[in-house]
Design a protein around this motif. Structure first.
Motif, PDB file in Angstrom:
ATOM      1  N   ALA A 253       0.933  -1.402  -0.083  1.00  0.00           N
ATOM      2  CA  ALA A 253      -0.196   0.133  -0.181  1.00  0.00           C
ATOM      3  C   ALA A 253       0.948   1.458  -0.015  1.00  0.00           C
ATOM      4  O   ALA A 253       0.760   2.099  -0.661  1.00  0.00           O
ATOM      5  CB  ALA A 253      -0.931  -0.008   1.270  1.00  0.00           C
ATOM      6  N   ALA A 254       1.786   1.088   0.944  1.00  0.00           N
ATOM      7  CA  ALA A 254       2.818   2.423   0.779  1.00  0.00           C
ATOM      8  C   ALA A 254       3.390   2.743  -0.443  1.00  0.00           C
ATOM      9  O   ALA A 254       3.580   3.737  -0.967  1.00  0.00           O
ATOM     10  CB  ALA A 254       4.078   2.206   2.064  1.00  0.00           C
ATOM     11  N   SER A 255       3.906   1.647  -1.198  1.00  0.00           N
ATOM     12  CA  SER A 255       4.739   1.892  -2.232  1.00  0.00           C
ATOM     13  C   SER A 255       3.752   2.185  -3.314  1.00  0.00           C
ATOM     14  O   SER A 255       4.040   3.091  -4.203  1.00  0.00           O
ATOM     15  CB  SER A 255       5.420   0.390  -2.662  1.00  0.00           C
ATOM     16  N   LEU A 256       2.696   1.660  -3.386  1.00  0.00           N
ATOM     17  CA  LEU A 256       1.518   2.055  -4.397  1.00  0.00           C
ATOM     18  C   LEU A 256       1.290   3.390  -4.313  1.00  0.00           C
ATOM     19  O   LEU A 256       1.008   4.243  -5.393  1.00  0.00           O
ATOM     20  CB  LEU A 256       0.275   1.109  -4.379  1.00  0.00           C
ATOM     21  N   ARG A 257       1.046   4.016  -3.165  1.00  0.00           N
ATOM     22  CA  ARG A 257       0.757   5.490  -2.859  1.00  0.00           C
ATOM     23  C   ARG A 257       1.818   6.321  -3.404  1.00  0.00           C
ATOM     24  O   ARG A 257       1.580   7.246  -4.201  1.00  0.00           O
ATOM     25  CB  ARG A 257       0.455   5.438  -1.472  1.00  0.00           C
ATOM     26  N   VAL A 258       3.128   6.006  -3.185  1.00  0.00           N
ATOM     27  CA  VAL A 258       4.297   6.735  -3.867  1.00  0.00           C
ATOM     28  C   VAL A 258       4.191   6.606  -5.389  1.00  0.00           C
ATOM     29  O   VAL A 258       4.447   7.671  -5.751  1.00  0.00           O
ATOM     30  CB  VAL A 258       5.570   6.073  -2.964  1.00  0.00           C
ATOM     31  N   VAL A 259       4.322   5.564  -5.952  1.00  0.00           N
ATOM     32  CA  VAL A 259       4.187   5.322  -7.360  1.00  0.00           C
ATOM     33  C   VAL A 259       2.949   6.187  -7.967  1.00  0.00           C
ATOM     34  O   VAL A 259       3.337   6.889  -8.984  1.00  0.00           O
ATOM     35  CB  VAL A 259       4.008   3.588  -7.739  1.00  0.00           C
ATOM     36  N   ILE A 260       1.676   5.892  -7.468  1.00  0.00           N
ATOM     37  CA  ILE A 260       0.788   6.911  -7.846  1.00  0.00           C
ATOM     38  C   ILE A 260       0.918   8.216  -7.951  1.00  0.00           C
ATOM     39  O   ILE A 260       0.365   8.912  -8.737  1.00  0.00           O
ATOM     40  CB  ILE A 260      -0.537   6.278  -7.481  1.00  0.00           C
ATOM     41  N   LEU A 261       1.419   8.521  -6.566  1.00  0.00           N
ATOM     42  CA  LEU A 261       1.734  10.138  -6.704  1.00  0.00           C
ATOM     43  C   LEU A 261       2.573  10.687  -7.822  1.00  0.00           C
ATOM     44  O   LEU A 261       2.357  11.467  -8.279  1.00  0.00           O
ATOM     45  CB  LEU A 261       1.823  10.296  -5.259  1.00  0.00           C
ATOM     46  N   ASP A 262       3.663   9.735  -7.824  1.00  0.00           N
ATOM     47  CA  ASP A 262       4.773  10.052  -8.810  1.00  0.00           C
ATOM     48  C   ASP A 262       4.233  10.157 -10.108  1.00  0.00           C
ATOM     49  O   ASP A 262       4.572  11.097 -10.985  1.00  0.00           O
ATOM     50  CB  ASP A 262       6.041   9.034  -8.569  1.00  0.00           C
ATOM     51  N   THR A 263       3.536   9.181 -10.370  1.00  0.00           N
ATOM     52  CA  THR A 263       3.170   8.936 -11.939  1.00  0.00           C
ATOM     53  C   THR A 263       2.165  10.043 -12.172  1.00  0.00           C
ATOM     54  O   THR A 263       2.139  10.788 -13.221  1.00  0.00           O
ATOM     55  CB  THR A 263       2.574   7.638 -12.096  1.00  0.00           C
ATOM     56  N   LEU A 264       1.162  10.301 -11.249  1.00  0.00           N
ATOM     57  CA  LEU A 264      -0.102  11.459 -11.219  1.00  0.00           C
ATOM     58  C   LEU A 264       0.751  12.746 -11.635  1.00  0.00           C
ATOM     59  O   LEU A 264       0.178  13.349 -12.580  1.00  0.00           O
ATOM     60  CB  LEU A 264      -0.776  11.390 -10.186  1.00  0.00           C
ATOM     61  N   ILE A 265       1.768  12.952 -10.633  1.00  0.00           N
ATOM     62  CA  ILE A 265       2.348  14.236 -10.936  1.00  0.00           C
ATOM     63  C   ILE A 265       3.226  14.505 -12.351  1.00  0.00           C
ATOM     64  O   ILE A 265       2.952  15.502 -12.927  1.00  0.00           O
ATOM     65  CB  ILE A 265       3.425  14.715  -9.942  1.00  0.00           C
ATOM     66  N   ALA A 266       3.792  13.451 -12.770  1.00  0.00           N
ATOM     67  CA  ALA A 266       4.460  13.345 -14.058  1.00  0.00           C
ATOM     68  C   ALA A 266       3.351  13.630 -15.367  1.00  0.00           C
ATOM     69  O   ALA A 266       3.620  14.376 -16.070  1.00  0.00           O
ATOM     70  CB  ALA A 266       5.163  12.322 -14.380  1.00  0.00           C
TER      71      ALA A 266
END
Length: 461
Positions: A253-266
């Motif tokens: 869950a922690a990794s997914l949140r980071v990955v989703i935020l990073d990808t969303l911002i890109a």
């Protein structure tokens, strides 16, 4: 004396970790590099491949790095000492990661200084009323001025030092809770402006309408490589941040949140940039000059552009700051854990050293322009080549191989089960054992081939 047995610093909250880790991942790569490589590789099809690479390569390796950090509660080097002993080959994974973090920190701080210079330019209205040629030439003027770059680099590193020296909770976490919401706000303003511009639909179609005729093998490799780089993998940051995690935290869950935020911002950055670029009839394939040459010209030609320029370059500066904080912390953690240094001593020393090593980078396009370090590359390009093309993929490959094949006792499964994500273990273990190492090895091979390493070694390959 090493700080073995001393209480480990911990994140005060789950939100604090997510924002700090997302801040590490969100950097100039999201807002500068992702839009221009998307533009150079045809848009939608590239984005689709990139998202797939994030899912099958980036996410599994991020989870692996967080596992190692949380399990050992040590820095990147100390983690492998604890796992395998002082003489183990696997220590090289930790060392390569920390060395990569230092090299990137030294030249990244110079590039971040460029963003501060452009914030200043935007604040004093340097882009308003100027012809396109004059605005585009401003970047050349900047990189031709070594002392000016060094001043901005020093200011940027002082900002990083001031945050990291405060520690995990009172420094990194506290400031991440301030900087990241501001970053989201600034990006949101630019995104809304882009979506209200006349180029909004064209920008959206360019980003999300796949045209696979524009996708080449090189585009796939670019997407694969960037999916790895953008998440701050292979540079000791996620191992270090993972070492401050609570033992019961759900790593998936922690990794997914980071990955989703990073990808969303890109993706939001890409849409915001391409929309305004298309609105004035310019081309998206502007290359690395997209941010420092093309975008200022665009802002000089649209209503409210002076304010938007300030917002945009502030966004760049905040992204660079949150990312560089994690690079500095990864190094500081090593000196605290393995050398017994105080946080203050380690932070001041490493920030100062990064400034000194960054001097040749700031002089690479002026005083030292004729100094060719690797092949025909100047110091800056050579440092980036070593870190991005070799050290990061090597560290990522070693970590994937270790966790997938050599970490004994099913400790990786225990780490997933502890947070309640044991159900994902079979899928994740397959990816980290077979898919991720192969993908990173392919990137490493072709990056080495592209950069001329095999030729340099004597044409053996």
């Amino acid at each position: 004396m090493k700080n073995i047995g001393m209480p480990r610093a911990q994140w005060a909250s789950r939100l604090g970790f997510i924002l700090a880790a997302a801040g590490s991942a969100v950097g100039l790569g999201n807002i500068w590099k992702f839009p221009y490589i998307t533009g150079n590789n045809g848009g939608g099809a590239f984005v689709l491949v990139y998202l797939g690479c994030i899912a099958i390569v980036g996410l599994p390796i991020m989870m692996a790095e967080l596992m190692i950090g949380r399990h050992t509660q040590r820095d990147a080097v100390g983690a492998f000492v604890q796992l395998e002993g002082k003489r183990s080959f696997w220590l090289s994974a930790g060392w390569v990661s920390v060395i990569a973090a230092f090299i990137i920190c030294s030249y990244y701080s110079v590039v971040a200084g460029w963003t501060l210079d452009y914030v200043y330019r935007a604040l004093i209205g340097s882009f308003s009323g100027e012809p396109a040629e004059a605005i585009e030439s401003m970047f050349g003027t900047l990189i031709a001025d070594g002392p000016r770059q060094l001043i901005w680099q020093a200011i940027f590193l002082l900002l990083c030092l001031g945050i990291v020296i405060g520690g995990v909770q009172k420094g990194i976490e506290r400031w991440s809770k301030i900087l990241m919401p501001i970053l989201f706000l600034l990006l949101g303003l630019l995104f809304i402006n882009g979506m209200l511009s006349k180029g909004a639909w064209e920008g959206f179609a360019f980003m999300f309408r796949p045209d696979f005729s524009k996708l080449s093998a090189g585009s796939v490799l670019e997407a694969l490589g960037h999916s790895f780089f953008t998440l701050s993998l292979g540079m000791a940051a996620m191992i270090t941040y993972g070492s401050y995690l609570n033992k019961t935290e759900d790593l998936l869950a922690a990794s997914l949140r980071v990955v989703i935020l990073d990808t969303l911002i890109a993706l939001m950055a890409g849409l915001a940039i391409f929309s305004v670029v298309f609105s004035v009839g310019m081309e998206p394939a502007a290359g690395p000059g997209l941010v420092f040459k093309t975008i200022p010209v665009v802002f000089s030609q649209i209503p409210g552009g002076a304010l938007l320029a300030i917002v945009f370059f502030l966004l760049l500066a905040f992204a660079a700051l949150t990312s560089n904080i994690s690079l500095l912390e990864a190094q500081v953690a090593y000196f605290i854990d393995e050398r017994g240094w105080s946080r203050k001593k380690a932070t001041v020393f490493l920030a100062g050293l990064a400034f000194v090593v960054g001097i040749p980078t700031a002089l690479s396009y002026n005083t030292l322009a004729d100094w060719e370090v690797i092949g025909e590359r100047n110091f800056f390009d050579s440092a980036d080549l070593i870190a991005s093309n070799y050290l990061l993929p090597i560290a990522g490959l070693l970590i994937a191989l270790y966790v997938g094949w050599f970490w004994s006792g099913s400790k990786e499964k225990e780490e997933l089960v502890a947070g309640g994500s044991g159900w994902v273990y079979p899928t994740w273990h397959f990816l980290i054992r077979y898919v991720s190492p192969l993908a990173v090895a392919v990137v490493l091979y072709f990056k080495a081939k592209e950069s001329g390493l095999f030729t340099w070694l004597g044409g053996w390959f």
